[in-house]
Design an enzyme around this catalytic site. Structure first.
Site, PDB file in Angstrom:
ATOM      1  N   LYS A 107       0.873  -1.183   0.000  1.00 45.55           N
ATOM      2  CA  LYS A 107       0.000   0.000   0.000  1.00 45.55           C
ATOM      3  C   LYS A 107       0.910   1.232   0.000  1.00 45.55           C
ATOM      4  O   LYS A 107       1.438   1.635   1.032  1.00 45.55           O
ATOM      5  CB  LYS A 107      -0.886  -0.019   1.254  1.00 45.55           C
ATOM      6  CG  LYS A 107      -2.221   0.698   1.113  1.00 45.55           C
ATOM      7  CD  LYS A 107      -2.136   2.178   0.856  1.00 45.55           C
ATOM      8  CE  LYS A 107      -1.924   3.009   2.079  1.00 45.55           C
ATOM      9  NZ  LYS A 107      -1.736   4.450   1.750  1.00 45.55           N
ATOM     10  N   GLY A 124       2.169   4.648  13.229  1.00 43.76           N
ATOM     11  CA  GLY A 124       2.776   3.406  13.705  1.00 43.76           C
ATOM     12  C   GLY A 124       2.116   2.912  14.992  1.00 43.76           C
ATOM     13  O   GLY A 124       1.802   1.727  15.144  1.00 43.76           O
ATOM     14  N   GLU A 160       8.605   1.147  11.334  1.00 41.83           N
ATOM     15  CA  GLU A 160       9.764   2.041  11.148  1.00 41.83           C
ATOM     16  C   GLU A 160       9.213   3.452  11.144  1.00 41.83           C
ATOM     17  O   GLU A 160       8.504   3.834  10.206  1.00 41.83           O
ATOM     18  CB  GLU A 160      10.443   1.769   9.805  1.00 41.83           C
ATOM     19  CG  GLU A 160      11.074   0.397   9.679  1.00 41.83           C
ATOM     20  CD  GLU A 160      12.381   0.296  10.434  1.00 41.83           C
ATOM     21  OE1 GLU A 160      12.883   1.330  10.928  1.00 41.83           O
ATOM     22  OE2 GLU A 160      12.892  -0.828  10.548  1.00 41.83           O
ATOM     23  N   CYS A 171      13.695  10.378   7.149  1.00 42.35           N
ATOM     24  CA  CYS A 171      13.440   9.964   8.539  1.00 42.35           C
ATOM     25  C   CYS A 171      14.677  10.168   9.393  1.00 42.35           C
ATOM     26  O   CYS A 171      14.579  10.524  10.558  1.00 42.35           O
ATOM     27  CB  CYS A 171      12.995   8.516   8.576  1.00 42.35           C
ATOM     28  SG  CYS A 171      14.105   7.418   7.700  1.00 42.35           S
ATOM     29  N   GLU A 228       9.222  16.331  14.927  1.00 42.61           N
ATOM     30  CA  GLU A 228       9.723  16.073  13.580  1.00 42.61           C
ATOM     31  C   GLU A 228       9.034  17.025  12.607  1.00 42.61           C
ATOM     32  O   GLU A 228       7.803  17.035  12.513  1.00 42.61           O
ATOM     33  CB  GLU A 228       9.422  14.621  13.191  1.00 42.61           C
ATOM     34  CG  GLU A 228       9.991  14.252  11.847  1.00 42.61           C
ATOM     35  CD  GLU A 228       9.705  12.800  11.476  1.00 42.61           C
ATOM     36  OE1 GLU A 228       8.555  12.358  11.601  1.00 42.61           O
ATOM     37  OE2 GLU A 228      10.659  12.119  11.046  1.00 42.61           O
TER      38      GLU A 228
HETATM   39  P1  NAD Z   1       2.258   8.600   7.494  1.00 39.61           P
HETATM   40  O1  NAD Z   1       2.391   7.879   8.779  1.00 39.61           O
HETATM   41  O2  NAD Z   1       1.324   9.732   7.415  1.00 39.61           O
HETATM   42  O3  NAD Z   1       1.835   7.598   6.338  1.00 39.61           O
HETATM   43  C1  NAD Z   1       2.561   6.437   6.052  1.00 39.61           C
HETATM   44  C2  NAD Z   1       1.677   5.433   5.354  1.00 39.61           C
HETATM   45  O4  NAD Z   1       0.649   5.036   6.259  1.00 39.61           O
HETATM   46  C3  NAD Z   1       0.967   5.984   4.119  1.00 39.61           C
HETATM   47  O5  NAD Z   1       0.921   4.977   3.123  1.00 39.61           O
HETATM   48  C4  NAD Z   1      -0.418   6.270   4.650  1.00 39.61           C
HETATM   49  O6  NAD Z   1      -1.427   6.219   3.656  1.00 39.61           O
HETATM   50  C5  NAD Z   1      -0.609   5.137   5.639  1.00 39.61           C
HETATM   51  N1  NAD Z   1      -1.642   5.368   6.658  1.00 39.61           N
HETATM   52  C6  NAD Z   1      -2.067   6.548   7.179  1.00 39.61           C
HETATM   53  N2  NAD Z   1      -3.066   6.346   8.055  1.00 39.61           N
HETATM   54  C7  NAD Z   1      -3.294   5.003   8.107  1.00 39.61           C
HETATM   55  C8  NAD Z   1      -4.215   4.173   8.818  1.00 39.61           C
HETATM   56  N3  NAD Z   1      -5.117   4.664   9.667  1.00 39.61           N
HETATM   57  N4  NAD Z   1      -4.157   2.829   8.612  1.00 39.61           N
HETATM   58  C9  NAD Z   1      -3.258   2.305   7.757  1.00 39.61           C
HETATM   59  N5  NAD Z   1      -2.389   3.047   7.050  1.00 39.61           N
HETATM   60  C10 NAD Z   1      -2.390   4.383   7.216  1.00 39.61           C
HETATM   61  O7  NAD Z   1       3.744   9.043   7.120  1.00 39.61           O
HETATM   62  P2  NAD Z   1       4.214   9.856   5.826  1.00 39.61           P
HETATM   63  O8  NAD Z   1       3.833  11.280   6.024  1.00 39.61           O
HETATM   64  O9  NAD Z   1       3.814   9.164   4.587  1.00 39.61           O
HETATM   65  O10 NAD Z   1       5.798   9.690   5.931  1.00 39.61           O
HETATM   66  C11 NAD Z   1       6.571  10.479   6.737  1.00 39.61           C
HETATM   67  C12 NAD Z   1       6.943   9.748   8.009  1.00 39.61           C
HETATM   68  O11 NAD Z   1       7.612   8.539   7.711  1.00 39.61           O
HETATM   69  C13 NAD Z   1       7.907  10.532   8.859  1.00 39.61           C
HETATM   70  O12 NAD Z   1       7.502  10.481  10.205  1.00 39.61           O
HETATM   71  C14 NAD Z   1       9.221   9.790   8.672  1.00 39.61           C
HETATM   72  O13 NAD Z   1      10.127   9.944   9.718  1.00 39.61           O
HETATM   73  C15 NAD Z   1       8.772   8.395   8.519  1.00 39.61           C
HETATM   74  N6  NAD Z   1       9.795   7.580   7.860  1.00 39.61           N
HETATM   75  C16 NAD Z   1      10.472   6.648   8.603  1.00 39.61           C
HETATM   76  C17 NAD Z   1      11.463   5.861   8.010  1.00 39.61           C
HETATM   77  C18 NAD Z   1      12.194   4.813   8.796  1.00 39.61           C
HETATM   78  O14 NAD Z   1      12.776   3.931   8.185  1.00 39.61           O
HETATM   79  N7  NAD Z   1      12.177   4.845  10.115  1.00 39.61           N
HETATM   80  C19 NAD Z   1      11.757   6.023   6.659  1.00 39.61           C
HETATM   81  C20 NAD Z   1      11.051   6.969   5.930  1.00 39.61           C
HETATM   82  C21 NAD Z   1      10.059   7.741   6.545  1.00 39.61           C
END
Ligand code: NAD
Ligand code: MN
Length: 498
Positions: free
Chosen positions: A191, A249, A267, A302, A401
């Site tokens: 997804k 998460g 992650e 991240c 962040e």
């Molecule tokens: P996000 O948490 O908003 O979304 C991530 C994914 O989760 C998207 O595909 C989104 O559609 C999905 N999602 C959102 N709500 C959901 C729900 N209720 N149920 C299931 N899925 C859902 O994050 P983002 O804005 O896309 O990405 C940025 C974040 O990702 C930052 O916090 C960044 O630090 C983190 N990140 C972490 C790593 C790592 O390896 N630790 C790597 C890259 C990004």
């Protein structure tokens, strides 16, 4: 690297066929309810294409298809060597299509085409190839028990894995999950983020061409609260593997608990500290690295080194060097091969970063550089590289962040003080320490509560090294052989002998 010009890239973009349908059971198809969402080019704010907006009905179908494929062993039943050959072909085809994948990535999320060509597309293919190579070189175990038994410790695939990934490195984050999950024999439902679905959709077709059987790899574009939530709550999904924000998460761990206790690997975000001691071997190298560590990928990383901790005795000189390097990071059109900072992924993310810049000013931090939206005539979403000094631990720009090109600087006097500041965070993804003193380097790196610690560098790493976080930056690790453990269960088999 390619030596195409901006005009040539734009010409290619204009003639590119954009993927827009979901991929289920080996075929591209519209969402069952026919809904779509707009896929916007952040470089100019214009519509790229309309993409299938999947929901619970599509999740239901994809889970059924993935489960059927797992149960009839069309993939899990192949020998590791056979899976290796198919995954190697998958990686090879990704490399053949590198230019198209890089272009889709840049168009969809605004990153510089040079980065997409230099890192994202090749790193994604390399990740698949690395996992393919690993899978027929790992042995199971025979336990040292009495001679009257043969005791086996083996690994088996989990079954159906749902991978939910973010928009900042769409292809690489997807492959960090796909590589080990497919190599170990699972069926996968990917997804992608609604902000950057295109490369995930494109590689589904490439995977089929490589020989991955129908139903084994499915891609469901759509929103988190619809299709994402449906996968997270599904009782026939065995594992949810996620990269994204800490907030989501935490929610997905709850979904696991409320449904079937599916394996849940998160992650998440970071607020990573970069400690510069006065005895750093090369202060100019440290300043150059510090600029790259926050401005690369528009700061949408991240592990961005968003907190710079500088020893007070060298702080003025260090900041002068930092500003000189930071001024080389200019926000410009992502498809210009000279561009180092592209566009912010979308309007809402840009607004969020601008809000944090306002908060920093109101909290009393000292704005040294940038602070504004830029290139507004383009219609796209650009922010100047921004640096705040005199940031204190109470300020939100120290703690939260931002996920944009905004750096917060804090001074310190002793190493102990630096470590306390560095660890004063809910996150624990990465940290760095710059020093010529072996004892400070080792004791400092041991004291830093982070999944990755860099000494005298920022972005060291490789497929051979695990990647992930301490504390609220998550659990589980991507990359390295450790990632394969996430997608398998241990089985103990005790065979009683005569
Ligand atoms: P996000 O948490 O908003 O979304 C991530 C994914 O989760 C998207 O595909 C989104 O559609 C999905 N999602 C959102 N709500 C959901 C729900 N209720 N149920 C299931 N899925 C859902 O994050 P983002 O804005 O896309 O990405 C940025 C974040 O990702 C930052 O916090 C960044 O630090 C983190 N990140 C972490 C790593 C790592 O390896 N630790 C790597 C890259 C990004
Ligand atoms: Mn997009």
């Amino acid at each position: 690297m390619s030596d195409l010009t901006l005009a040539q890239w734009q010409h290619k973009a204009a003639h590119l066929t954009l993927p827009s349908q979901a991929f289920i059971d080996g075929a591209y198809r519209d969402a069952i309810h026919g809904a779509t969402f707009d896929c916007i080019n952040p470089a100019n704010g214009k519509l790229l294409t309309k993409v299938a907006a999947c929901d619970g009905a599509d999740a239901e179908l994809a889970v059924h298809v993935a489960r059927t494929a797992f149960n009839d062993r069309r993939w899990s039943g192949l020998s590791p060597k056979q899976r290796k050959l198919i995954l190697q072909r998958f990686a090879d085809l990704m490399r053949l299509n590198q230019l198209e994948l890089a272009l889709l990535e840049s168009l969809d999320m605004g990153k510089p085409i040079s980065d997409a060509m230099g890192y994202d597309a090749p790193a994604a293919a390399n990740c698949i190839a690395w996992n393919a190579e690993a899978i027929d070189k790992i042995y199971d175990q025979v336990a040292p028990v009495e001679a009257s038994a043969l005791a086996l410790v083996t690994r088996e695939p989990l079954g159906v894995v749902a991978a939910i990934v973010p928009w900042n490195f769409p292809l690489v984050m997807a492959c960090w999950k796909l590589g080990p999950a497919l190599a170990t024999g699972n069926s996968v439902i990917l997804k992608p983020s609604e902000k950057s679905p295109l490369t995930a959709l494109r590689i589904a077709g490439i995977a089929k061409e490589a020989g991955i059987p129908d139903g084994v790899f499915n891609v469901l574009p759509g929103f988190g609260h619809t299709v994402g939530e449906a996968l997270a709550m599904h009782t026939d999904v065995d594992c949810i593997t996620f990269t994204g924000s800490t907030k989501i998460g935490k929610h997905l761990v709850e979904c696991s608990g409320k449904s079937n206790l599916k394996r849940a690997f998160m992650e998440c975000g970071g607020k990573s500290p970069n400690i510069i001691l006065a005895d750093a071997p090369d202060l100019d190298a440290a300043a150059k690295s510090a600029a790259g560590a926050i401005f690369y990928n528009q700061g949408e990383v991240c592990t961005a080194a968003s907190r710079l901790l500088v020893q007070n005795s060298i702080k003025p000189q260090f900041i002068a060097r930092l500003l000189a390097h930071a001024r080389e990071w200019i926000s410009a059109h992502p498809l210009d091969p000279a561009t180092r900072i592209g566009a912010i992924v979308d309007n809402s993310q840009m607004e969020q970063v601008l809000r944090y810049i306002e908060i920093g000013k109101q909290e009393g931090a000292k704005l040294l550089l940038g602070g504004n939206q830029t290139n507004t005539e383009s219609g796209g979403f650009y922010i100047e590289p921004t640096i705040f000094d005199e940031v204190t631990p109470k300020m939100r720009i120290f703690r939260e962040e931002i996920f944009g090109p905004v750096l917060a600087i804090t001074g310190f006097d002793t190493l102990e003080e630096a470590i306390t500041l560095a660890n004063d965070t809910d996150y624990g993804l990465a940290a760095a320490i710059w020093t010529s003193d072996l004892n400070k380097a080792i004791n400092g790196s041991r004291a830093l509560r982070a999944g990755s610690v860099f000494v005298n560098n920022w972005d060291g790493g490789d497929m051979t090294m695990p990647f992930g976080g301490f504390k609220q930056s998550g659990n589980g690790r991507d990359k390295s052989l450790h990632a394969l453990e996430k997608y398998t269960e241990l089985k103990s088999t005790w065979i009683q002998l005569e």
